[in-house]
Design an enzyme around this catalytic site. Structure first.
Site, PDB file in Angstrom:
ATOM      1  N   GLU A   1       0.970  -1.350   0.121  1.00 34.15           N
ATOM      2  CA  GLU A   1      -0.125  -0.143  -0.161  1.00 34.15           C
ATOM      3  C   GLU A   1       0.839   1.140  -0.025  1.00 34.15           C
ATOM      4  OE1 GLU A   1      -3.920  -0.110   1.814  1.00 34.15           O
ATOM      5  OE2 GLU A   1      -3.337   1.576   3.082  1.00 34.15           O
TER       6      GLU A   1
ATOM      7  N   TYR B   1      -6.679   7.277  -0.302  1.00 34.80           N
ATOM      8  CA  TYR B   1      -7.458   8.446  -0.809  1.00 34.80           C
ATOM      9  C   TYR B   1      -7.647   9.146   0.496  1.00 34.80           C
ATOM     10  CZ  TYR B   1     -11.324  10.689  -3.046  1.00 34.80           C
ATOM     11  OH  TYR B   1     -12.261  11.661  -3.702  1.00 34.80           O
TER      12      TYR B   1
ATOM     13  N   ALA C   1      -9.707  11.268   2.928  1.00 30.85           N
ATOM     14  CA  ALA C   1     -11.355  11.207   3.192  1.00 30.85           C
ATOM     15  C   ALA C   1     -11.871  12.559   2.772  1.00 30.85           C
ATOM     16  CB  ALA C   1     -11.539  10.835   4.762  1.00 30.85           C
TER      17      ALA C   1
ATOM     18  N   ARG D   1     -15.990   4.186   3.320  1.00 29.29           N
ATOM     19  CA  ARG D   1     -16.648   5.328   4.008  1.00 29.29           C
ATOM     20  C   ARG D   1     -15.510   6.389   4.277  1.00 29.29           C
ATOM     21  NH1 ARG D   1     -18.873   5.620   9.808  1.00 29.29           N
ATOM     22  NH2 ARG D   1     -16.690   5.917  10.391  1.00 29.29           N
ATOM     23  N   GLY D   2     -14.611   6.061   4.924  1.00 29.25           N
ATOM     24  CA  GLY D   2     -13.616   7.124   5.587  1.00 29.25           C
ATOM     25  C   GLY D   2     -13.828   7.525   6.764  1.00 29.25           C
ATOM     26  N   ASP D   3     -12.883   8.022   7.739  1.00 30.35           N
ATOM     27  CA  ASP D   3     -13.176   8.376   8.861  1.00 30.35           C
ATOM     28  C   ASP D   3     -14.047   9.924   8.783  1.00 30.35           C
ATOM     29  OD1 ASP D   3     -12.072   6.398  10.435  1.00 30.35           O
ATOM     30  OD2 ASP D   3      -9.997   7.187   9.896  1.00 30.35           O
TER      31      ASP D   3
ATOM     32  N   ALA E   1     -19.967   2.853   3.901  1.00 31.61           N
ATOM     33  CA  ALA E   1     -19.376   2.508   2.387  1.00 31.61           C
ATOM     34  C   ALA E   1     -20.385   1.552   1.686  1.00 31.61           C
ATOM     35  CB  ALA E   1     -18.174   1.569   3.083  1.00 31.61           C
TER      36      ALA E   1
ATOM     37  N   TYR F   1     -12.561  -5.476   9.667  1.00 34.08           N
ATOM     38  CA  TYR F   1     -11.771  -5.278  11.037  1.00 34.08           C
ATOM     39  C   TYR F   1     -11.899  -6.553  11.811  1.00 34.08           C
ATOM     40  CZ  TYR F   1     -12.550  -0.660   8.953  1.00 34.08           C
ATOM     41  OH  TYR F   1     -12.718   0.190   7.973  1.00 34.08           O
TER      42      TYR F   1
ATOM     43  N   HIS G   1     -14.606  -2.974  14.146  1.00 31.81           N
ATOM     44  CA  HIS G   1     -14.422  -1.528  13.824  1.00 31.81           C
ATOM     45  C   HIS G   1     -14.733  -0.534  15.156  1.00 31.81           C
ATOM     46  CE1 HIS G   1     -15.718   2.563  12.240  1.00 31.81           C
ATOM     47  NE2 HIS G   1     -14.725   2.594  11.573  1.00 31.81           N
TER      48      HIS G   1
HETATM   49  P1  FAD Z   1     -18.153   0.985   6.753  1.00 31.99           P
HETATM   50  O1  FAD Z   1     -18.393  -0.285   6.044  1.00 31.99           O
HETATM   51  O2  FAD Z   1     -19.216   1.965   6.424  1.00 31.99           O
HETATM   52  O3  FAD Z   1     -18.325   0.898   8.390  1.00 31.99           O
HETATM   53  C1  FAD Z   1     -18.106   1.842   9.310  1.00 31.99           C
HETATM   54  C2  FAD Z   1     -18.975   1.728  10.607  1.00 31.99           C
HETATM   55  O4  FAD Z   1     -20.423   1.623  10.308  1.00 31.99           O
HETATM   56  C3  FAD Z   1     -18.606   0.132  11.362  1.00 31.99           C
HETATM   57  O5  FAD Z   1     -18.631   0.425  12.515  1.00 31.99           O
HETATM   58  C4  FAD Z   1     -19.740  -0.699  10.542  1.00 31.99           C
HETATM   59  O6  FAD Z   1     -20.037  -1.806  11.440  1.00 31.99           O
HETATM   60  C5  FAD Z   1     -21.019   0.461  10.678  1.00 31.99           C
HETATM   61  N1  FAD Z   1     -21.941   0.027   9.604  1.00 31.99           N
HETATM   62  C6  FAD Z   1     -21.626   0.033   8.122  1.00 31.99           C
HETATM   63  N2  FAD Z   1     -22.841  -0.197   7.431  1.00 31.99           N
HETATM   64  C7  FAD Z   1     -23.829   0.115   8.453  1.00 31.99           C
HETATM   65  C8  FAD Z   1     -25.254   0.287   8.116  1.00 31.99           C
HETATM   66  N3  FAD Z   1     -25.677   0.019   7.106  1.00 31.99           N
HETATM   67  N4  FAD Z   1     -25.784   0.479   9.351  1.00 31.99           N
HETATM   68  C9  FAD Z   1     -25.293   0.835  10.490  1.00 31.99           C
HETATM   69  N5  FAD Z   1     -24.122   0.797  10.780  1.00 31.99           N
HETATM   70  C10 FAD Z   1     -23.214   0.443   9.478  1.00 31.99           C
HETATM   71  N6  FAD Z   1      -9.301   5.730   5.261  1.00 31.99           N
HETATM   72  C11 FAD Z   1      -9.045   6.777   4.243  1.00 31.99           C
HETATM   73  O7  FAD Z   1      -9.638   7.873   4.577  1.00 31.99           O
HETATM   74  N7  FAD Z   1      -8.588   6.523   3.198  1.00 31.99           N
HETATM   75  C12 FAD Z   1      -8.115   5.400   2.646  1.00 31.99           C
HETATM   76  O8  FAD Z   1      -7.458   5.029   1.559  1.00 31.99           O
HETATM   77  C13 FAD Z   1      -8.418   4.173   3.463  1.00 31.99           C
HETATM   78  N8  FAD Z   1      -8.107   2.750   3.377  1.00 31.99           N
HETATM   79  C14 FAD Z   1      -8.376   1.900   3.887  1.00 31.99           C
HETATM   80  C15 FAD Z   1      -7.983   0.530   3.769  1.00 31.99           C
HETATM   81  C16 FAD Z   1      -8.315  -0.591   4.532  1.00 31.99           C
HETATM   82  C17 FAD Z   1      -8.008  -2.089   4.289  1.00 31.99           C
HETATM   83  C18 FAD Z   1      -8.830  -0.298   5.845  1.00 31.99           C
HETATM   84  C19 FAD Z   1      -9.199  -1.426   6.752  1.00 31.99           C
HETATM   85  C20 FAD Z   1      -9.426   1.258   6.230  1.00 31.99           C
HETATM   86  C21 FAD Z   1      -8.947   2.234   5.448  1.00 31.99           C
HETATM   87  N9  FAD Z   1      -9.401   3.395   5.761  1.00 31.99           N
HETATM   88  C22 FAD Z   1      -8.969   4.360   4.781  1.00 31.99           C
HETATM   89  C23 FAD Z   1     -10.026   3.698   6.860  1.00 31.99           C
HETATM   90  C24 FAD Z   1     -11.471   3.610   6.822  1.00 31.99           C
HETATM   91  O9  FAD Z   1     -12.003   4.719   6.179  1.00 31.99           O
HETATM   92  C25 FAD Z   1     -12.211   3.695   8.436  1.00 31.99           C
HETATM   93  O10 FAD Z   1     -11.634   2.613   8.969  1.00 31.99           O
HETATM   94  C26 FAD Z   1     -13.436   4.168   8.513  1.00 31.99           C
HETATM   95  O11 FAD Z   1     -13.845   4.531   9.750  1.00 31.99           O
HETATM   96  C27 FAD Z   1     -14.519   3.097   8.001  1.00 31.99           C
HETATM   97  O12 FAD Z   1     -14.599   2.979   6.598  1.00 31.99           O
HETATM   98  P2  FAD Z   1     -15.521   1.488   6.202  1.00 31.99           P
HETATM   99  O13 FAD Z   1     -15.354   1.789   4.662  1.00 31.99           O
HETATM  100  O14 FAD Z   1     -15.124   0.361   6.901  1.00 31.99           O
HETATM  101  O15 FAD Z   1     -16.855   1.979   6.553  1.00 31.99           O
END
Ligand code: FAD
Length: 289
Positions: free
Chosen positions: A17, A49, A51, A107-109, A124, A145, A149
């Site tokens: 990465e 990317y 956020a 989704r991003g933080d 996401a 995770y 998460h």
């Molecule tokens: P989601 O899948 O949306 O999950 C986030 C939270 O919401 C979780 O607690 C989940 O249980 C909950 N949730 C999901 N769907 C629902 C629903 N329908 N209803 C209620 N709750 C729900 N960040 C960046 O900014 N840029 C990057 O390039 C980047 N790359 C990453 C690559 C990897 C492999 C990983 C593991 C993380 C990366 N991150 C990156 C960090 C990531 O953006 C954060 O961890 C963020 O907080 C969650 O993103 P997610 O896509 O997992 O979110």
């Protein structure tokens, strides 16, 4: 090439990465670090990317350069938490135009202070649906995770939402970093028990500086095994020894993952060609390179 085709291959491999520059002035140095990593011929490279959207154009230019100049397949990350639907659609069109085949849908933080603000994207899964419906034949990845998460109410909830993300169209998942492989193996069992059947790529972060530990815990909430904590306590004040010990720890994790049947491990190489090269050298016979 699609990531799913790469990881179907039974040959053991590593992917790396990298992250794009935040400013124009840092572009050349970061581009050249990513090129050094690409020259090591990993199975693929992911490009993160920002956020906030600030580094979006650089994600694509770095990914395009790696793919075109080095023939290394790339995985372009895309986040949605701070974006409007219109911006995300624009980014998707940019990806199509750049010939991107693999997209990590995130989704991003949530930026500090924006937790309760209205947002066009909440999770996401909505971005996965958007990418799936975009008309392009993207190979879509999602984050997962093993240690749950940080915002999640429970492990069961986290897995339920992960399953929704996969059902919406994720072709594979990549894990957050972990430092105890047993947690990853337990997660594989739990995911499969929930009907999640797409490939899950383990992500390993070589900690080569003591000050990375705090950030890693903050980002991932990862459990640090005693063996790892002792290593940082013993070598953390000696940068050269810490670099070697951190690379050895990550190498050990990777060997165990391969031994237990994983064929591709994703290394959070953080734009550091030296770390990427050292891990590949440590594994040259294992990887047959
Ligand atoms: P989601 O899948 O949306 O999950 C986030 C939270 O919401 C979780 O607690 C989940 O249980 C909950 N949730 C999901 N769907 C629902 C629903 N329908 N209803 C209620 N709750 C729900 N960040 C960046 O900014 N840029 C990057 O390039 C980047 N790359 C990453 C690559 C990897 C492999 C990983 C593991 C993380 C990366 N991150 C990156 C960090 C990531 O953006 C954060 O961890 C963020 O907080 C969650 O993103 P997610 O896509 O997992 O979110």
């Amino acid at each position: 090439m699609k990531i799913t085709e790469i990881i179907k291959n039974k040959k053991l491999s590593l992917s790396f990465e990298v992250f794009p520059p935040k400013t124009e002035s840092a572009f050349d140095s970061i581009k050249s670090a990513t090129e050094e990593i690409a020259a090591l011929s990993p199975s693929f490279m992911s490009v993160t990317y920002g956020a906030g959207g600030g580094t979006s154009k650089y994600t694509l230019s770095i990914a395009e350069n790696i793919e075109k100049s080095y023939g290394v397949p790339t995985l372009a990350h895309l986040t949605c938490v701070s974006s409007t639907r219109a911006t995300v659609r624009e980014r998707i069109e940019d990806m199509k135009a750049a010939g991107i085949k693999n997209v990590m849908a995130l989704r991003g933080d949530i930026p500090e202070g924006m937790e309760n603000m209205p947002r066009e994207y909440k999770h996401a899964v909505e971005l996965v649906r958007e990418l799936r419906g975009s008309g392009a034949d993207f190979c879509i990845g999602g984050a997962c995770y093993p240690e749950v998460h940080p915002e999640s109410g429970s492990k069961d909830d986290d897995l339920k939402y992960l399953r929704m993300k996969v059902d919406a169209g994720c072709d594979f998942l990549t894990t957050q970093m972990f430092f105890d492989n047993e947690l990853f193996y337990d997660f594989l069992d739990a995911a499969s028990g929930c009907g999640i059947n797409v490939p899950i790529i383990p992500g390993v972060m070589p900690i080569t500086k003591a000050n990375q530990v705090e950030r890693a815990i903050k980002l991932s909430g990862s459990y640090m095994p005693r063996r790892f904590i002792s290593l940082v306590d013993r070598f953390g004040n000696d940068p050269v020894a810490m670099m070697q010990a951190g690379i050895a720890y990550a190498t050990d994790q990777i060997i165990d993952l391969f031994a237990c049947g994983i064929t591709n491990v994703h290394v959070y190489s953080m734009n550091n060609p030296r770390v990427a090269r050292a891990i590949l050298n440590n594994l040259s016979d294992v990887l047959g390179k």
